[in-house]
Design a protein around this motif. Sequence first.
Motif, short mmCIF file in Angstrom:
data_model
loop_
_atom_site.label_atom_id
_atom_site.label_comp_id
_atom_site.label_asym_id
_atom_site.label_seq_id
_atom_site.Cartn_x
_atom_site.Cartn_y
_atom_site.Cartn_z
N SER A 4 109.86 12.34 -86.72
CA SER A 4 108.64 12.91 -87.30
C SER A 4 107.42 12.18 -86.73
O SER A 4 107.34 10.95 -86.76
CB SER A 4 108.62 12.78 -88.82
OG SER A 4 109.62 13.59 -89.40
N TRP A 5 106.48 12.98 -86.21
CA TRP A 5 105.26 12.45 -85.61
C TRP A 5 104.08 13.32 -86.01
O TRP A 5 104.26 14.44 -86.47
CB TRP A 5 105.38 12.41 -84.08
CG TRP A 5 106.57 11.66 -83.58
CD1 TRP A 5 107.83 12.16 -83.39
CD2 TRP A 5 106.64 10.28 -83.23
NE1 TRP A 5 108.68 11.18 -82.93
CE2 TRP A 5 107.97 10.01 -82.82
CE3 TRP A 5 105.71 9.25 -83.20
CZ2 TRP A 5 108.38 8.75 -82.41
CZ3 TRP A 5 106.11 7.99 -82.78
CH2 TRP A 5 107.43 7.74 -82.39
N VAL A 6 102.87 12.80 -85.83
CA VAL A 6 101.68 13.59 -86.13
C VAL A 6 100.66 13.38 -85.02
O VAL A 6 100.54 12.29 -84.46
CB VAL A 6 101.08 13.19 -87.51
CG1 VAL A 6 100.65 11.73 -87.54
CG2 VAL A 6 99.92 14.10 -87.89
N LEU A 7 99.96 14.46 -84.70
CA LEU A 7 98.93 14.40 -83.66
C LEU A 7 97.57 14.53 -84.36
O LEU A 7 97.25 15.59 -84.89
CB LEU A 7 99.14 15.53 -82.64
CG LEU A 7 98.59 15.30 -81.24
CD1 LEU A 7 99.26 16.26 -80.24
CD2 LEU A 7 97.09 15.48 -81.18
N VAL A 8 96.81 13.45 -84.38
CA VAL A 8 95.58 13.41 -85.18
C VAL A 8 94.33 13.56 -84.30
O VAL A 8 94.37 13.38 -83.08
CB VAL A 8 95.47 12.11 -86.01
CG1 VAL A 8 96.67 11.95 -86.93
CG2 VAL A 8 95.31 10.89 -85.10
N PHE A 9 93.24 13.85 -85.00
CA PHE A 9 91.92 14.02 -84.41
C PHE A 9 91.02 12.94 -85.02
O PHE A 9 91.46 12.14 -85.84
CB PHE A 9 91.46 15.45 -84.77
CG PHE A 9 90.14 15.88 -84.17
CD1 PHE A 9 89.93 15.85 -82.81
CD2 PHE A 9 89.12 16.36 -84.99
CE1 PHE A 9 88.73 16.29 -82.27
CE2 PHE A 9 87.92 16.80 -84.46
CZ PHE A 9 87.74 16.76 -83.10
N ASP A 10 89.75 12.92 -84.66
CA ASP A 10 88.87 11.84 -85.12
C ASP A 10 88.66 11.82 -86.63
O ASP A 10 88.26 10.79 -87.18
CB ASP A 10 87.52 11.93 -84.41
CG ASP A 10 86.86 13.29 -84.57
OD1 ASP A 10 86.44 13.64 -85.68
OD2 ASP A 10 86.76 14.01 -83.56
N THR A 11 88.93 12.94 -87.35
CA THR A 11 88.80 12.90 -88.81
C THR A 11 89.71 11.84 -89.42
O THR A 11 89.45 11.38 -90.54
CB THR A 11 89.13 14.27 -89.43
OG1 THR A 11 90.47 14.65 -89.03
CG2 THR A 11 88.16 15.34 -88.97
N HIS A 12 90.75 11.46 -88.69
CA HIS A 12 91.68 10.44 -89.19
C HIS A 12 90.94 9.14 -89.50
O HIS A 12 91.32 8.41 -90.43
CB HIS A 12 92.77 10.19 -88.14
CG HIS A 12 93.79 9.19 -88.57
ND1 HIS A 12 94.86 9.50 -89.39
CD2 HIS A 12 93.91 7.86 -88.29
CE1 HIS A 12 95.58 8.42 -89.61
NE2 HIS A 12 95.03 7.41 -88.96
#
Length: 323
Positions: A89-97
């Motif tokens: 399980s992985w997540v691809l985040v954007f700057d909102t993180h």
Amino acid sequence: MSQLSRRLLLATGAALAAPALRAQPAWPSGPIRIVAPFPPGGSTDALARLLQPHLNRILGTNVVVENRTGASGAIGTAAVARSAADGNSWVLVFDTHAVNPALIANIGFDTEKDLTPLLLFGTAPMVLTAHRTRPFKTFGEMAAAARAKPDTVTYGTIGNGSLAHLTMALVGKATGLQLVHVPYRGGGPLGVAAVAGEVDLPIATRPAIGAHIDSGALVPLAQTGATRSPSMPDIPTLAESGVPGIDARAFWGFLGPAGIPAPIKQRMEAALREALAIPELRQRVLALGIDLDPQGEAAFAPFLSRQIATWGQVVRENGIRPD
């Protein structure tokens, strides 16, 4: 040593080794899930789906992209933070993180404790633009118009508390300009409003509004990075426009749960880097407006910590609240 003794020794060694082998199962051990914590059509979803078929081939397993949206990406990220640390399980985040911890109470995870920041793909400055029907074609002309009539010039962003909103709060403090914020619910609605001329100054990353810049509907005034982006070499920075000290860049990163074994982290990072090195894929990622510069955990972890601290301070100092 007799032949019987050697056989007994080998049998004993094999018996002792068996538990150790079972303790480190082969990976991948099943389908791999990449969570895109925003709806389809956004840059995180697009990047995940560009990577998906190549990771399928490189890792030899089924890689699926799951859109798990809500709370500016925090819901999907929290789901991954709570997942088993088995590399599936992985997540691809954007700057909102980096902004969410300061905006969302009880967010459900702590980046430094609950997540593994595996790879920073790259960054991209935002672009402050003006609709082509507006009389200002440079940042200086816009600033003069805003000073002449305070609280009349509007700027549009992808949402309250977004990186663009925080950046314009810094611009307002640095220049004394009194601009009116108009938040939209994501890049899609902002893009529609921008090209229709609903707001004077749309501000977003190139993936969100680049097509409208290319068509001439929007006139670029300034980009928000400390230096000019290679993808936008002709657009001046805020510093060049008389607003020094701001370095606001969107970023895209790949994270998993905390505690993932080192061999799994190494193989996943190697697979991502191999995919990004494919010329066709690389060009398509660059076309999204991302300045590719892959950085591993040793660089990505402190980068995230700095981003969280920087934008958290801006949120608190300006009393910004989520939508």
